[in-house]
Design a protein around this motif. Structure first.
Motif, PDB file in Angstrom:
ATOM      1  N   LYS A   1      -1.811  10.555 -11.784  1.00 48.88           N
ATOM      2  CA  LYS A   1      -3.157  10.408 -12.338  1.00 48.88           C
ATOM      3  C   LYS A   1      -4.080  11.522 -11.825  1.00 48.88           C
ATOM      4  CE  LYS A   1      -6.845   6.988 -12.771  1.00 48.88           C
ATOM      5  NZ  LYS A   1      -7.272   5.621 -12.417  1.00 48.88           N
ATOM      6  N   THR A   2      -3.993  11.813 -10.529  1.00 50.00           N
ATOM      7  CA  THR A   2      -4.806  12.877  -9.935  1.00 50.00           C
ATOM      8  C   THR A   2      -4.452  14.234 -10.537  1.00 50.00           C
ATOM      9  OG1 THR A   2      -4.992  11.648  -7.866  1.00 50.00           O
ATOM     10  CG2 THR A   2      -5.424  14.012  -7.762  1.00 50.00           C
TER      11      THR A   2
ATOM     12  N   GLU B   1      -0.486   7.159  -8.652  1.00 56.50           N
ATOM     13  CA  GLU B   1      -1.788   7.685  -8.232  1.00 56.50           C
ATOM     14  C   GLU B   1      -1.777   9.212  -8.202  1.00 56.50           C
ATOM     15  OE1 GLU B   1      -2.639   5.774  -4.501  1.00 56.50           O
ATOM     16  OE2 GLU B   1      -2.959   3.829  -5.457  1.00 56.50           O
TER      17      GLU B   1
ATOM     18  N   ASP C   1       0.810  -1.221   0.000  1.00 62.36           N
ATOM     19  CA  ASP C   1       0.000   0.000   0.000  1.00 62.36           C
ATOM     20  C   ASP C   1       0.842   1.269   0.000  1.00 62.36           C
ATOM     21  OD1 ASP C   1      -2.251  -1.550  -0.047  1.00 62.36           O
ATOM     22  OD2 ASP C   1      -2.866  -1.116   2.014  1.00 62.36           O
TER      23      ASP C   1
ATOM     24  N   LYS D   1       3.679   3.127  -6.656  1.00 63.39           N
ATOM     25  CA  LYS D   1       2.213   3.107  -6.676  1.00 63.39           C
ATOM     26  C   LYS D   1       1.661   4.467  -6.276  1.00 63.39           C
ATOM     27  CE  LYS D   1      -1.730   0.899  -4.443  1.00 63.39           C
ATOM     28  NZ  LYS D   1      -2.153  -0.032  -3.404  1.00 63.39           N
ATOM     29  N   ILE D   2       2.204   5.044  -5.222  1.00 62.10           N
ATOM     30  CA  ILE D   2       1.743   6.348  -4.742  1.00 62.10           C
ATOM     31  C   ILE D   2       2.012   7.425  -5.792  1.00 62.10           C
ATOM     32  CG2 ILE D   2       2.126   8.140  -3.001  1.00 62.10           C
ATOM     33  CD1 ILE D   2       2.641   5.816  -1.000  1.00 62.10           C
TER      34      ILE D   2
END
Length: 67
Positions: free
Chosen positions: A59-60, A56, A47, A52-53
């Motif tokens: 994408k934002t 994300e 997580d 990965k962060i």
């Protein structure tokens, strides 16, 4: 909060020798807990993976710029 959320270890009171020793004993003496903590650590590391962060976040940002 993160350790409890992921069940990835045992919390102890900082600079409290007895609290630290008790936490270590709980982790080592209770094999089932230790295995559970390992699974929690694996999930937590997935997580909180930087790639990965970052994906994300990118994408934002892209979604925000297209509005």
């Amino acid at each position: 909060k993160i350790i409890n959320k992921y069940n990835s270890g045992v919390c102890f009171e900082p600079e409290n020798k007895e609290s630290f020793i008790n936490a270590i004993k709980k982790m080592v003496d209770e094999k089932e807990n230790y295995l559970t903590y390992q699974k929690g650590c694996d999930l937590m590391s997935t997580d909180f993976d930087r790639k990965k962060i970052a994906a994300e976040m990118l994408k934002t940002i892209q979604l925000t710029l297209t509005k």
